[in-house]
Motif scaffolding. Sequence first.
Motif, PDB file in Angstrom:
ATOM      1  N   HIS A 161      87.434-118.269  37.638  1.00 50.73           N
ATOM      2  CA  HIS A 161      88.694-118.056  36.922  1.00 50.73           C
ATOM      3  C   HIS A 161      89.211-119.410  36.433  1.00 50.73           C
ATOM      4  O   HIS A 161      88.753-120.465  36.879  1.00 50.73           O
ATOM      5  CB  HIS A 161      89.743-117.438  37.855  1.00 50.73           C
ATOM      6  N   ALA A 162      90.178-119.355  35.547  1.00 51.40           N
ATOM      7  CA  ALA A 162      90.867-120.573  35.097  1.00 51.40           C
ATOM      8  C   ALA A 162      92.336-120.215  34.931  1.00 51.40           C
ATOM      9  O   ALA A 162      92.668-119.069  34.600  1.00 51.40           O
ATOM     10  CB  ALA A 162      90.282-121.061  33.779  1.00 51.40           C
ATOM     11  N   HIS A 170      91.347-124.177  42.919  1.00 52.40           N
ATOM     12  CA  HIS A 170      91.753-123.224  43.955  1.00 52.40           C
ATOM     13  C   HIS A 170      90.507-122.477  44.434  1.00 52.40           C
ATOM     14  O   HIS A 170      89.789-121.892  43.630  1.00 52.40           O
ATOM     15  CB  HIS A 170      92.770-122.222  43.410  1.00 52.40           C
ATOM     16  N   VAL A 172      89.399-119.402  46.608  1.00 50.34           N
ATOM     17  CA  VAL A 172      90.055-118.192  47.097  1.00 50.34           C
ATOM     18  C   VAL A 172      89.049-117.333  47.857  1.00 50.34           C
ATOM     19  O   VAL A 172      87.947-117.077  47.363  1.00 50.34           O
ATOM     20  CB  VAL A 172      90.642-117.380  45.920  1.00 50.34           C
ATOM     21  N   LEU A 219      92.914-126.442  46.775  1.00 46.64           N
ATOM     22  CA  LEU A 219      93.813-125.534  47.499  1.00 46.64           C
ATOM     23  C   LEU A 219      92.972-124.379  48.021  1.00 46.64           C
ATOM     24  O   LEU A 219      92.279-123.730  47.247  1.00 46.64           O
ATOM     25  CB  LEU A 219      94.894-124.989  46.570  1.00 46.64           C
ATOM     26  N   MET A 220      93.043-124.139  49.304  1.00 48.58           N
ATOM     27  CA  MET A 220      92.327-123.003  49.896  1.00 48.58           C
ATOM     28  C   MET A 220      93.318-121.848  50.009  1.00 48.58           C
ATOM     29  O   MET A 220      94.338-121.979  50.680  1.00 48.58           O
ATOM     30  CB  MET A 220      91.804-123.366  51.282  1.00 48.58           C
ATOM     31  N   LEU A 221      93.012-120.752  49.351  1.00 50.12           N
ATOM     32  CA  LEU A 221      93.933-119.620  49.326  1.00 50.12           C
ATOM     33  C   LEU A 221      93.232-118.360  49.806  1.00 50.12           C
ATOM     34  O   LEU A 221      92.003-118.280  49.782  1.00 50.12           O
ATOM     35  CB  LEU A 221      94.436-119.374  47.893  1.00 50.12           C
ATOM     36  N   ARG A 222      94.041-117.405  50.217  1.00 52.46           N
ATOM     37  CA  ARG A 222      93.523-116.058  50.501  1.00 52.46           C
ATOM     38  C   ARG A 222      94.286-115.094  49.610  1.00 52.46           C
ATOM     39  O   ARG A 222      95.521-115.109  49.572  1.00 52.46           O
ATOM     40  CB  ARG A 222      93.698-115.705  51.973  1.00 52.46           C
ATOM     41  N   ALA A 223      93.548-114.300  48.882  1.00 46.35           N
ATOM     42  CA  ALA A 223      94.182-113.371  47.943  1.00 46.35           C
ATOM     43  C   ALA A 223      93.246-112.196  47.724  1.00 46.35           C
ATOM     44  O   ALA A 223      92.056-112.261  48.043  1.00 46.35           O
ATOM     45  CB  ALA A 223      94.475-114.063  46.618  1.00 46.35           C
ATOM     46  N   SER A 224      93.823-111.144  47.203  1.00 46.11           N
ATOM     47  CA  SER A 224      93.025-109.966  46.884  1.00 46.11           C
ATOM     48  C   SER A 224      92.769-109.981  45.385  1.00 46.11           C
ATOM     49  O   SER A 224      93.620-109.593  44.596  1.00 46.11           O
ATOM     50  CB  SER A 224      93.781-108.710  47.296  1.00 46.11           C
ATOM     51  N   VAL A 225      91.600-110.510  45.023  1.00 45.50           N
ATOM     52  CA  VAL A 225      91.257-110.661  43.611  1.00 45.50           C
ATOM     53  C   VAL A 225      90.027-109.803  43.319  1.00 45.50           C
ATOM     54  O   VAL A 225      88.990-109.991  43.956  1.00 45.50           O
ATOM     55  CB  VAL A 225      90.933-112.132  43.288  1.00 45.50           C
ATOM     56  N   PRO A 226      90.115-108.874  42.395  1.00 49.07           N
ATOM     57  CA  PRO A 226      88.923-108.085  42.072  1.00 49.07           C
ATOM     58  C   PRO A 226      87.815-109.007  41.536  1.00 49.07           C
ATOM     59  O   PRO A 226      88.118-109.926  40.785  1.00 49.07           O
ATOM     60  CB  PRO A 226      89.393-107.138  40.975  1.00 49.07           C
ATOM     61  N   ALA A 237      86.294-116.970  45.081  1.00 46.86           N
ATOM     62  CA  ALA A 237      86.715-117.123  43.687  1.00 46.86           C
ATOM     63  C   ALA A 237      87.124-118.574  43.502  1.00 46.86           C
ATOM     64  O   ALA A 237      87.802-119.150  44.354  1.00 46.86           O
ATOM     65  CB  ALA A 237      87.879-116.194  43.369  1.00 46.86           C
ATOM     66  N   GLU A 239      89.117-120.989  41.027  1.00 46.42           N
ATOM     67  CA  GLU A 239      90.063-121.003  39.903  1.00 46.42           C
ATOM     68  C   GLU A 239      90.340-122.454  39.519  1.00 46.42           C
ATOM     69  O   GLU A 239      90.848-123.232  40.322  1.00 46.42           O
ATOM     70  CB  GLU A 239      91.365-120.307  40.281  1.00 46.42           C
TER      71      GLU A 239
ATOM     72  N   GLN B 148      99.559-114.056  43.422  1.00 45.09           N
ATOM     73  CA  GLN B 148      99.540-113.757  44.849  1.00 45.09           C
ATOM     74  C   GLN B 148     100.822-114.238  45.520  1.00 45.09           C
ATOM     75  O   GLN B 148     101.326-113.601  46.448  1.00 45.09           O
ATOM     76  CB  GLN B 148      98.308-114.406  45.505  1.00 45.09           C
ATOM     77  N   HIS B 183      94.880-110.767  37.827  1.00 37.64           N
ATOM     78  CA  HIS B 183      94.217-111.408  38.966  1.00 37.64           C
ATOM     79  C   HIS B 183      94.523-110.743  40.304  1.00 37.64           C
ATOM     80  O   HIS B 183      93.613-110.267  40.961  1.00 37.64           O
ATOM     81  CB  HIS B 183      94.601-112.896  39.010  1.00 37.64           C
ATOM     82  N   ARG B 188      95.533-101.706  45.930  1.00 36.44           N
ATOM     83  CA  ARG B 188      95.307-101.597  47.367  1.00 36.44           C
ATOM     84  C   ARG B 188      96.646-101.613  48.090  1.00 36.44           C
ATOM     85  O   ARG B 188      97.678-101.964  47.506  1.00 36.44           O
ATOM     86  CB  ARG B 188      94.432-102.743  47.879  1.00 36.44           C
ATOM     87  N   ALA B 200      95.564-124.133  53.938  1.00 38.43           N
ATOM     88  CA  ALA B 200      94.850-125.059  54.812  1.00 38.43           C
ATOM     89  C   ALA B 200      93.916-125.926  53.989  1.00 38.43           C
ATOM     90  O   ALA B 200      93.390-125.489  52.962  1.00 38.43           O
ATOM     91  CB  ALA B 200      94.053-124.270  55.845  1.00 38.43           C
TER      92      ALA B 200
END
Lengths: 293, 209
Positions: A161-162, A170, A172, A219-226, A237, A239, B148, B183, B188, B200
């Motif tokens: 992604h961009a 990022h 993800v 940046l380390m992220l957690r997200a719900s990305v299709p 992912a 980004e 997000q 995005h 869900r 982190a």
Amino acid sequence: MSCESKSFAPFLAVFLSRKTAFDDLRCVTASRELLYNPENVIHQRNHLPAAVAAVLLTASPLASQAPPAAPSPPKPQPALYRNLIVLDPAHGGRDKGAQLSASAAEKDVTLAFAQRLRPALVAQGFTVVSTRDSDPPDELETDQRAGMANHNRPLACIVLHAAPAGSGVHIVTSSLPASGPSAGRALTWNKAQAPAIAMSTRLANEVGLALDAAHLPVLMLRASVPPLDNLICPAIAVELAPLENTSKNATSAADTAYQQRAINAIAAGVASFRTHNAPPPTPAPAPRTGVAP
Amino acid sequence: MIPRYQRILFWSLVGCILLMGAFLLHGCREAHKRLTALNDATPLAAPTTAATEEVNLYLASDAEATIHSTRAQVALPQDPSLKARALVEHLLAQYALPDSTHPLQSGPSVDDIFLLADRTHQNSGGRITVNLHGSFADTHPSGIEVEQLTLDSIIGTLHAAFPEFTEVRFLVDGQTRETLAGHASLDRTYPLIDTTARPAAPSEAATQP
């Protein structure tokens, strides 16, 4: 609908079921205990699952009931190909994604990024499969992308992604809660990534460390990305966001030099992930010859 | 006899006038469309005297990719659904302020919020359904991080105000939608949890099996 079938036990079948009237789950049969092939499957450091798998394979009803003259069952397919990477340049077709600048749409930047990332991964010894190599007239559905990746059983899936805002790169991973590998033989389509979260986190950290070493902000992220939640392989992912400089002008994600720095780091990170989590198979010891009875 | 150059000049000016007229007409139509999209036709509850109460707002910051909790005094209605809607609208209105750390466009953001108690299972909580306004989703900035953060901000704020509920689902104009702005997934169900988070840094220890 049940996705369990004992006759499939020795095979490494991954199939998607259609929606039924009773459930809208797409089942992915992937018995993690049985997904092991000593030749080219990802090798676990803990060899206990492999031993269990070997015992189960040997003791499976199909193996014990097969007549001796019958042709041997087809060779099981590997769980994951340790040299295969699936790239998914996000968006495409009518879905332009974010507008990064007056002339750059996200779908074009992700495609160009994937086309530059491919040779860098090939140079590390990977085979690369991309969900799209051009701008298709119709957008690819999320399920199509995930199905393509799951069918290939790669070592890792990287969704590209961009973004027009933010800073740096990022990384993800899915925000699904992690689940154990032996939770069952059927995985819910929308939670297929859950058993692979631990591996995805390792992959994200490997790539993050490589980007850090290349002096790129991460940046380390957690997200719900299709389609992250639908993938059964380790998946992240990436980004690309603008890179802030000492001057006031930020470097856009469409900048080629910026992309190349990120590409080199990502390729190194994925190679490191393969080294740590999927070492090359050790050759079988040669049979002894000339031993006196 | 009118000189030729004057005739050319005359018709050029007539052409310019027509072009300018067409341009103005197009601009008026676009402005009308934009204003219509932002027009909130949702019926409002009758004004009541509501006491202000202290609430926790989970505010996002794009620069740090964080969510932090702050306390604020907000006048909220007594009805739980209206209270939830007023709370989320107040939260999203903070992002339309000039000094916002997570800038979003101003305008109507939430159509309805439904609180669905699960009476079938004693131990499980209920579900909150947030029906977002279409123009809010259409004008939301596009990007994994920014989308997000918006969802996490809403989730954290609702969790603090309604701890008895366990999950939340998002709709846009009453319909399911795959993503918020390309995005972050909206198809869900999200667990209602404390979303206070700080990203982190990558670590060597996390790469080990």
